[in-house]
Design a protein around this motif. Structure first.
Motif, PDB file in Angstrom:
ATOM      1  N   ALA A 103       0.830  -1.202   0.000  1.00  0.00           N
ATOM      2  CA  ALA A 103       0.000   0.000   0.000  1.00  0.00           C
ATOM      3  C   ALA A 103       0.860   1.246   0.000  1.00  0.00           C
ATOM      4  CB  ALA A 103      -0.917  -0.007   1.215  1.00  0.00           C
ATOM      5  N   ASP A 104       0.258   2.320  -0.461  1.00  0.00           N
ATOM      6  CA  ASP A 104       0.810   3.659  -0.344  1.00  0.00           C
ATOM      7  C   ASP A 104      -0.164   4.426   0.551  1.00  0.00           C
ATOM      8  OD1 ASP A 104       2.573   2.778  -2.312  1.00  0.00           O
ATOM      9  OD2 ASP A 104       1.549   3.839  -3.922  1.00  0.00           O
ATOM     10  N   ALA A 105       0.358   5.241   1.449  1.00  0.00           N
ATOM     11  CA  ALA A 105      -0.505   6.017   2.339  1.00  0.00           C
ATOM     12  C   ALA A 105       0.143   7.363   2.630  1.00  0.00           C
ATOM     13  CB  ALA A 105      -0.751   5.256   3.636  1.00  0.00           C
ATOM     14  N   GLY A 106      -0.663   8.412   2.609  1.00  0.00           N
ATOM     15  CA  GLY A 106      -0.151   9.746   2.874  1.00  0.00           C
ATOM     16  C   GLY A 106      -1.224  10.791   2.682  1.00  0.00           C
ATOM     17  N   TYR A 107      -0.882  11.841   1.950  1.00  0.00           N
ATOM     18  CA  TYR A 107      -1.807  12.947   1.711  1.00  0.00           C
ATOM     19  C   TYR A 107      -1.789  13.299   0.227  1.00  0.00           C
ATOM     20  CZ  TYR A 107      -4.454  17.167   2.627  1.00  0.00           C
ATOM     21  OH  TYR A 107      -5.441  18.117   2.644  1.00  0.00           O
ATOM     22  N   ASN A 114       0.222  -3.734 -12.197  1.00  0.00           N
ATOM     23  CA  ASN A 114      -0.446  -3.738 -10.912  1.00  0.00           C
ATOM     24  C   ASN A 114      -1.898  -3.311 -11.007  1.00  0.00           C
ATOM     25  OD1 ASN A 114      -0.449  -0.828 -10.818  1.00  0.00           O
ATOM     26  ND2 ASN A 114       1.678  -0.928 -10.178  1.00  0.00           N
ATOM     27  N   LEU A 115      -2.664  -3.750 -10.026  1.00  0.00           N
ATOM     28  CA  LEU A 115      -4.062  -3.405  -9.872  1.00  0.00           C
ATOM     29  C   LEU A 115      -4.184  -2.711  -8.531  1.00  0.00           C
ATOM     30  CD1 LEU A 115      -7.033  -3.707 -10.883  1.00  0.00           C
ATOM     31  CD2 LEU A 115      -7.097  -5.842  -9.561  1.00  0.00           C
ATOM     32  N   SER A 116      -4.873  -1.562  -8.493  1.00  0.00           N
ATOM     33  CA  SER A 116      -4.956  -0.832  -7.233  1.00  0.00           C
ATOM     34  C   SER A 116      -6.315  -0.170  -7.058  1.00  0.00           C
ATOM     35  CB  SER A 116      -3.853   0.221  -7.153  1.00  0.00           C
ATOM     36  OG  SER A 116      -4.024   1.204  -8.146  1.00  0.00           O
ATOM     37  N   TYR A 117      -6.617   0.095  -5.813  1.00  0.00           N
ATOM     38  CA  TYR A 117      -7.771   0.894  -5.414  1.00  0.00           C
ATOM     39  C   TYR A 117      -7.194   2.184  -4.855  1.00  0.00           C
ATOM     40  CZ  TYR A 117     -11.529   2.600  -2.446  1.00  0.00           C
ATOM     41  OH  TYR A 117     -12.486   3.382  -1.844  1.00  0.00           O
ATOM     42  N   ARG A 149      -3.762   3.772  -0.976  1.00  0.00           N
ATOM     43  CA  ARG A 149      -3.809   3.022  -2.230  1.00  0.00           C
ATOM     44  C   ARG A 149      -3.267   1.605  -2.024  1.00  0.00           C
ATOM     45  NH1 ARG A 149      -0.344   4.439  -7.656  1.00  0.00           N
ATOM     46  NH2 ARG A 149      -1.322   2.913  -9.005  1.00  0.00           N
ATOM     47  N   PRO A 150      -4.124   0.634  -1.727  1.00  0.00           N
ATOM     48  CA  PRO A 150      -3.683  -0.760  -1.699  1.00  0.00           C
ATOM     49  C   PRO A 150      -3.358  -1.225  -3.122  1.00  0.00           C
ATOM     50  CG  PRO A 150      -5.941  -0.545  -0.879  1.00  0.00           C
ATOM     51  CD  PRO A 150      -5.493   0.803  -1.312  1.00  0.00           C
ATOM     52  N   VAL A 151      -2.276  -2.007  -3.259  1.00  0.00           N
ATOM     53  CA  VAL A 151      -1.777  -2.409  -4.582  1.00  0.00           C
ATOM     54  C   VAL A 151      -1.457  -3.904  -4.587  1.00  0.00           C
ATOM     55  CG1 VAL A 151       0.058  -2.069  -6.281  1.00  0.00           C
ATOM     56  CG2 VAL A 151      -0.728  -0.141  -4.918  1.00  0.00           C
ATOM     57  N   ILE A 152      -1.821  -4.569  -5.680  1.00  0.00           N
ATOM     58  CA  ILE A 152      -1.397  -5.946  -5.950  1.00  0.00           C
ATOM     59  C   ILE A 152      -0.601  -5.889  -7.245  1.00  0.00           C
ATOM     60  CG2 ILE A 152      -2.141  -8.274  -6.527  1.00  0.00           C
ATOM     61  CD1 ILE A 152      -4.719  -7.703  -4.966  1.00  0.00           C
ATOM     62  N   GLY A 153       0.612  -6.456  -7.243  1.00  0.00           N
ATOM     63  CA  GLY A 153       1.458  -6.376  -8.429  1.00  0.00           C
ATOM     64  C   GLY A 153       1.972  -7.723  -8.891  1.00  0.00           C
ATOM     65  N   THR A 193     -11.337   5.082  -6.820  1.00  0.00           N
ATOM     66  CA  THR A 193     -11.155   4.577  -8.178  1.00  0.00           C
ATOM     67  C   THR A 193     -10.470   3.218  -8.140  1.00  0.00           C
ATOM     68  OG1 THR A 193      -8.993   5.647  -8.437  1.00  0.00           O
ATOM     69  CG2 THR A 193     -10.920   6.901  -9.149  1.00  0.00           C
ATOM     70  N   VAL A 194     -10.637   2.483  -9.206  1.00  0.00           N
ATOM     71  CA  VAL A 194      -9.902   1.240  -9.422  1.00  0.00           C
ATOM     72  C   VAL A 194      -9.051   1.470 -10.663  1.00  0.00           C
ATOM     73  CG1 VAL A 194     -10.077  -1.194 -10.022  1.00  0.00           C
ATOM     74  CG2 VAL A 194     -11.665  -0.214  -8.384  1.00  0.00           C
ATOM     75  N   THR A 195      -7.742   1.150 -10.560  1.00  0.00           N
ATOM     76  CA  THR A 195      -6.851   1.406 -11.683  1.00  0.00           C
ATOM     77  C   THR A 195      -5.992   0.195 -12.004  1.00  0.00           C
ATOM     78  OG1 THR A 195      -5.145   2.339 -10.244  1.00  0.00           O
ATOM     79  CG2 THR A 195      -6.698   3.887 -11.215  1.00  0.00           C
TER      80      THR A 195
END
Length: 169
Positions: free
Chosen positions: A106-110, A139-142, A125-129, A154-156
């Motif tokens: 995951a990425d977390a911040g502002y 990768n797929l992320s929310y 942003r949780p990420v699966i790669g 969003t889903v990307t």
């Protein structure tokens, strides 16, 4: 809040000066999936930039930033010109590698809001790669941004490229 933003940017700049390996750059695109955002934005595209340190065989940690642009919904705008919704995320990042080619984290911040009337908000942003080669990851992320009054979700799907030799493989 201003102190937090300035401290985070300073942290990013100081770490960025040291960062000579594990530099990552990527692109992603997706769709909005929640309430009001889905009514104003039709598609989302962005760029990622960051650095991850290998903390061991299975854990990476570092920093990420980028740019996120929500393209205005033209179909349901009633002829009005809707603005693009734009963010500049500043985040701490971690990844766990249970195998040589699969990761999650995951990425977390502002996320700073860039367009008028956009105050930004807490970014996650949780990420699966999946590693497609020694330097290319799909990768797929929310992406969630807790903005006042209108949460962003969003889903990307994205591609991330690493500019250094992969130490794990």
């Amino acid at each position: 809040m201003k102190w937090f933003k300035m401290a985070f940017v300073l942290f990013f700049l100081v770490i960025g000066v040291r960062a000579q390996q594990g530099f990552k750059i990527g692109l992603h695109g997706g769709i909005p999936i929640q309430g009001e955002v889905n009514e104003v934005v039709s598609l989302v595209a962005g760029a990622d930039l960051g650095y991850l340190f290998a903390l061991g065989e299975v854990v990476d940690a570092g920093i990420m930033t980028g740019f996120v642009n929500g393209f205005p919904e033209k179909f349901d705008s009633g002829g009005a010109d809707l603005p693009h919704v734009q963010f500049l995320p500043l985040a701490a990042s971690f990844r766990i590698w249970p195998s040589n080619s699969f990761s999650f984290g995951a990425d977390a911040g502002y996320a700073l809001g860039l367009n008028p009337g956009n105050d930004g908000g807490v970014y996650y942003r949780p990420v699966i790669g999946y590693l497609m080669g020694p330097r290319t990851e799909v990768n797929l992320s929310y992406t969630g941004i807790d903005t006042p009054g209108q949460p962003w979700a969003t889903v990307t799907l994205g591609v991330l490229y690493t500019f250094t030799k992969n130490l794990r493989r």
